[in-house]
Design a protein around this motif. Structure first.
Motif, PDB file in Angstrom:
ATOM      1  N   GLN A 283     -62.795  52.429  11.376  1.00 41.69           N
ATOM      2  CA  GLN A 283     -63.706  51.700  10.489  1.00 41.69           C
ATOM      3  C   GLN A 283     -63.256  50.251  10.312  1.00 41.69           C
ATOM      4  O   GLN A 283     -62.099  50.007   9.944  1.00 41.69           O
ATOM      5  CB  GLN A 283     -63.776  52.391   9.104  1.00 41.69           C
ATOM      6  N   PRO A 284     -64.147  49.303  10.538  1.00 43.51           N
ATOM      7  CA  PRO A 284     -63.757  47.889  10.431  1.00 43.51           C
ATOM      8  C   PRO A 284     -63.324  47.490   9.019  1.00 43.51           C
ATOM      9  O   PRO A 284     -62.503  46.600   8.855  1.00 43.51           O
ATOM     10  CB  PRO A 284     -65.031  47.133  10.846  1.00 43.51           C
ATOM     11  N   GLY A 285     -63.845  48.164   8.004  1.00 40.21           N
ATOM     12  CA  GLY A 285     -63.492  47.804   6.626  1.00 40.21           C
ATOM     13  C   GLY A 285     -62.190  48.430   6.143  1.00 40.21           C
ATOM     14  O   GLY A 285     -61.824  48.281   4.978  1.00 40.21           O
ATOM     15  N   VAL A 286     -61.493  49.156   7.038  1.00 36.83           N
ATOM     16  CA  VAL A 286     -60.246  49.827   6.653  1.00 36.83           C
ATOM     17  C   VAL A 286     -59.092  49.122   7.358  1.00 36.83           C
ATOM     18  O   VAL A 286     -59.060  49.043   8.591  1.00 36.83           O
ATOM     19  CB  VAL A 286     -60.296  51.324   7.053  1.00 36.83           C
ATOM     20  N   THR A 287     -58.164  48.583   6.582  1.00 32.58           N
ATOM     21  CA  THR A 287     -57.073  47.812   7.208  1.00 32.58           C
ATOM     22  C   THR A 287     -55.871  48.685   7.559  1.00 32.58           C
ATOM     23  O   THR A 287     -55.132  48.375   8.482  1.00 32.58           O
ATOM     24  CB  THR A 287     -56.603  46.668   6.286  1.00 32.58           C
ATOM     25  N   ARG A 288     -55.633  49.775   6.802  1.00 31.90           N
ATOM     26  CA  ARG A 288     -54.484  50.643   7.112  1.00 31.90           C
ATOM     27  C   ARG A 288     -54.854  52.098   6.850  1.00 31.90           C
ATOM     28  O   ARG A 288     -55.577  52.402   5.894  1.00 31.90           O
ATOM     29  CB  ARG A 288     -53.269  50.311   6.239  1.00 31.90           C
ATOM     30  N   VAL A 289     -54.338  52.976   7.678  1.00 30.88           N
ATOM     31  CA  VAL A 289     -54.503  54.415   7.446  1.00 30.88           C
ATOM     32  C   VAL A 289     -53.106  55.030   7.492  1.00 30.88           C
ATOM     33  O   VAL A 289     -52.332  54.751   8.414  1.00 30.88           O
ATOM     34  CB  VAL A 289     -55.403  55.076   8.523  1.00 30.88           C
ATOM     35  N   PHE A 290     -52.782  55.831   6.493  1.00 33.02           N
ATOM     36  CA  PHE A 290     -51.454  56.448   6.412  1.00 33.02           C
ATOM     37  C   PHE A 290     -51.620  57.964   6.607  1.00 33.02           C
ATOM     38  O   PHE A 290     -52.100  58.661   5.699  1.00 33.02           O
ATOM     39  CB  PHE A 290     -50.823  56.215   5.034  1.00 33.02           C
ATOM     40  N   TYR A 291     -51.242  58.462   7.769  1.00 33.40           N
ATOM     41  CA  TYR A 291     -51.282  59.909   8.014  1.00 33.40           C
ATOM     42  C   TYR A 291     -50.245  60.224   9.093  1.00 33.40           C
ATOM     43  O   TYR A 291     -50.276  59.626  10.178  1.00 33.40           O
ATOM     44  CB  TYR A 291     -52.690  60.350   8.452  1.00 33.40           C
ATOM     45  N   PRO A 292     -49.317  61.144   8.830  1.00 37.38           N
ATOM     46  CA  PRO A 292     -48.184  61.339   9.734  1.00 37.38           C
ATOM     47  C   PRO A 292     -48.570  61.824  11.132  1.00 37.38           C
ATOM     48  O   PRO A 292     -47.786  61.673  12.069  1.00 37.38           O
ATOM     49  CB  PRO A 292     -47.327  62.400   9.026  1.00 37.38           C
ATOM     50  N   PHE A 316     -55.504  55.386   2.666  1.00 41.34           N
ATOM     51  CA  PHE A 316     -56.059  54.286   3.463  1.00 41.34           C
ATOM     52  C   PHE A 316     -56.286  53.081   2.566  1.00 41.34           C
ATOM     53  O   PHE A 316     -56.423  53.210   1.342  1.00 41.34           O
ATOM     54  CB  PHE A 316     -57.372  54.702   4.150  1.00 41.34           C
ATOM     55  N   THR A 317     -56.286  51.908   3.192  1.00 43.02           N
ATOM     56  CA  THR A 317     -56.501  50.679   2.432  1.00 43.02           C
ATOM     57  C   THR A 317     -57.800  50.040   2.884  1.00 43.02           C
ATOM     58  O   THR A 317     -57.986  49.759   4.074  1.00 43.02           O
ATOM     59  CB  THR A 317     -55.306  49.726   2.618  1.00 43.02           C
ATOM     60  N   LEU A 318     -58.682  49.832   1.912  1.00 43.16           N
ATOM     61  CA  LEU A 318     -59.946  49.149   2.182  1.00 43.16           C
ATOM     62  C   LEU A 318     -59.724  47.653   2.122  1.00 43.16           C
ATOM     63  O   LEU A 318     -58.914  47.171   1.309  1.00 43.16           O
ATOM     64  CB  LEU A 318     -60.990  49.557   1.136  1.00 43.16           C
ATOM     65  N   ASP A 319     -60.446  46.935   2.968  1.00 45.19           N
ATOM     66  CA  ASP A 319     -60.323  45.475   3.012  1.00 45.19           C
ATOM     67  C   ASP A 319     -61.105  44.899   1.827  1.00 45.19           C
ATOM     68  O   ASP A 319     -62.136  44.250   2.000  1.00 45.19           O
ATOM     69  CB  ASP A 319     -60.877  44.980   4.356  1.00 45.19           C
ATOM     70  N   THR A 320     -60.606  45.174   0.630  1.00 43.58           N
ATOM     71  CA  THR A 320     -61.307  44.746  -0.578  1.00 43.58           C
ATOM     72  C   THR A 320     -60.312  44.722  -1.729  1.00 43.58           C
ATOM     73  O   THR A 320     -59.150  45.115  -1.568  1.00 43.58           O
ATOM     74  CB  THR A 320     -62.485  45.717  -0.888  1.00 43.58           C
ATOM     75  N   ASP A 321     -60.770  44.276  -2.881  1.00 41.90           N
ATOM     76  CA  ASP A 321     -59.897  44.247  -4.057  1.00 41.90           C
ATOM     77  C   ASP A 321     -60.099  45.529  -4.874  1.00 41.90           C
ATOM     78  O   ASP A 321     -60.796  46.460  -4.442  1.00 41.90           O
ATOM     79  CB  ASP A 321     -60.191  42.996  -4.895  1.00 41.90           C
ATOM     80  N   GLN A 322     -59.494  45.544  -6.060  1.00 42.95           N
ATOM     81  CA  GLN A 322     -59.599  46.749  -6.908  1.00 42.95           C
ATOM     82  C   GLN A 322     -61.055  47.073  -7.242  1.00 42.95           C
ATOM     83  O   GLN A 322     -61.457  48.242  -7.209  1.00 42.95           O
ATOM     84  CB  GLN A 322     -58.801  46.524  -8.201  1.00 42.95           C
ATOM     85  N   ALA A 323     -61.841  46.029  -7.531  1.00 39.78           N
ATOM     86  CA  ALA A 323     -63.246  46.279  -7.898  1.00 39.78           C
ATOM     87  C   ALA A 323     -63.993  46.917  -6.725  1.00 39.78           C
ATOM     88  O   ALA A 323     -64.804  47.836  -6.911  1.00 39.78           O
ATOM     89  CB  ALA A 323     -63.912  44.968  -8.310  1.00 39.78           C
ATOM     90  N   GLY A 324     -63.693  46.461  -5.519  1.00 41.07           N
ATOM     91  CA  GLY A 324     -64.340  47.034  -4.327  1.00 41.07           C
ATOM     92  C   GLY A 324     -63.921  48.491  -4.127  1.00 41.07           C
ATOM     93  O   GLY A 324     -64.747  49.349  -3.792  1.00 41.07           O
ATOM     94  N   ALA A 325     -62.617  48.766  -4.345  1.00 46.61           N
ATOM     95  CA  ALA A 325     -62.138  50.146  -4.189  1.00 46.61           C
ATOM     96  C   ALA A 325     -62.794  51.047  -5.247  1.00 46.61           C
ATOM     97  O   ALA A 325     -63.215  52.172  -4.944  1.00 46.61           O
ATOM     98  CB  ALA A 325     -60.617  50.193  -4.314  1.00 46.61           C
TER      99      ALA A 325
END
Ligand SMILES: Cc1ncc(COP(=O)(O)O)c(C=O)c1O
Length: 399
Positions: A283-292, A316-325
């Motif tokens: 997903q383009p809006g996801v900057t990081r995914v954490f899964y072993p 996972f980290t969305l390319d957004t701020d707290q309000a976006g999350a």
């Protein structure tokens, strides 16, 4: 044809449904729920002998009771431990292990990436009683080596960690810890009994919040401490008995039945989590995914070496701020917002404002917990429905 394993040597799937089963004189098929606080003695002499520990029998449910004993024995067999003691919550298990090991002057070395309340036990509660607590980057063996270059009482870590899935090399850290005289305590909540067996990699003690995957259906709070006979008898048991950390018979009944399906649920939830993590990576809006279990995980090789599956939690980290999350979480229709995890229902939380809100912002960022980071506990739903729900929520928040 494989050979008959014989009594006492059954395989894992058999132990999951039959391990520890004790039937009463009524011959019930299911495990009985023995809801009683006390037990009756046949004579005053029998009571005296029980208190002198000359005979072994149930005496009072704060010390132990039949349904709790069935849960302890089943979990013990699945974990491959010498002994197990159940507790009323996961935190009671953590405290029974660490508080039992540490007296004034003791030293504990822990990975920094800990569940918030576990961190509080190490950083605030134990130091009040004269215990020195040292925190290290759990992924860095050099940091462990340096911290364990002086005599140490206990080593404590989670692997994978909550929520950014950092792994600790159990065998390597156990070797360093043992050379420093320390007992290694592993919080195996994220590893689960299905995918991670720390005792087989050199750890001394495993603690669980059974509230999570072991129940897995969001019903009860529970915990367990597992280790050698000596550890459980001389360290954990006195803490649990004297501080009143016992598990209730009802909880044990729920959990002993839940163990019957633990591996089945974990296999399906981990397969779902794998599918969701792979989708998230694209997903383009996801900057990081954490899964072993993703090849992109920085410790993917270690994960394959010491785990048999990646677990049920994907962060996972969305390319957004707290309000976006928050907007993304609020737009979800199937996945529920909840700080619990390991449930058959998919649950999502925003760690920076919930589970990890008490950790200072710079420390949080160092752990990889950003304003856009979300922790998703993947449930038993159809993975395509979970993915579709995430897709519509992302579209709503980051059009
Ligand atoms: C890693 C970990 N350890 C311990 C606990 C504490 O468990 P409980 O809530 O059952 O006391 C939790 C709960 O979230 C956890 O995630």
């Amino acid at each position: 044809m494989s050979t008959d394993p014989g009594p006492g040597q059954q395989r894992r799937d058999t132990l999951a449904v039959r391990g520890g089963l004790m039937r009463s004189q009524f011959g019930e098929t299911a495990e009985g729920m023995f809801v009683t606080s006390g037990f009756v003695y046949g004579s005053a002499e029998e009571a005296e002998a029980t208190f002198k520990e000359e005979i072994e029998r149930f005496s009072y449910s704060r010390y132990g009771s039949p349904t709790v004993a069935m849960f302890e024995e089943r979990l013990r067999l699945l974990e491959g431990a010498e002994a197990a003691y159940a507790t009323g919550t996961g935190m009671a298990a953590v405290f029974a292990a660490l508080g039992g090991l540490c007296a004034a002057g003791a030293r504990i070395v822990a990975a920094r990436a800990l569940f918030g309340t576990c961190y509080t036990i190490c950083a605030e509660v134990l130091p009040r009683w004269g215990v020195e607590a040292v925190f290290v980057d759990g992924t860095n063996l050099e940091a462990w080596r340096e911290a364990l270059s002086v005599p140490t009482t206990a080593v404590f870590f989670e692997t994978p960690s909550n929520p950014t899935m950092q792994l600790v090399d159990i065998a390597a850290v156990a070797e360093l810890a043992h050379a420093a005289g320390a007992t290694v305590v592993v919080d195996n909540v994220f590893g689960t009994p299905a995918f991670s067996a720390p005792l087989q990699h050199g750890a001394d003690v495993v603690v669980y919040s059974a509230t999570k995957h072991i129940d897995g259906q969001g019903r009860v709070l529970g915990g367990a401490v597992l280790g050698s006979d000596e550890f459980v008898r001389t360290v954990a048991r006195p803490m649990i008995r004297n501080l009143g950390l016992a598990m209730s018979p009802f909880t044990a009944w729920v959990l002993v039945k839940a163990l019957e399906t633990l591996d089945l649920r974990m296999a399906k939830q981990a397969a779902n989590a794998c599918a969701v993590s792979q989708w998230l990576e694209a997903q383009p809006g996801v900057t990081r995914v954490f899964y072993p279990w993703l090849d992109s995980h920085p410790q993917a090789e270690l994960a394959r070496r010491q785990m048999t599956g990646g677990g049920t939690v994907v962060s996972f980290t969305l390319d957004t701020d707290q309000a976006g999350a928050f907007a993304a979480l609020n737009a979800l229709r199937i996945v529920d917002i909840s700080n619990n995890l390991g449930d058959s229902k998919s649950l999502i939380t925003h760690p920076a404002t919930t589970t990890h809100s008490r950790i200072a912002e710079d420390a949080r960022l160092a752990l990889g917990i950003e304003p856009g980071t979300c922790r998703l506990s993947v449930g038993l739903e159809d993975p395509q429905d979970i993915i579709a729900d995430l897709a519509q929520a992302f579209a709503a928040c980051c059009p």
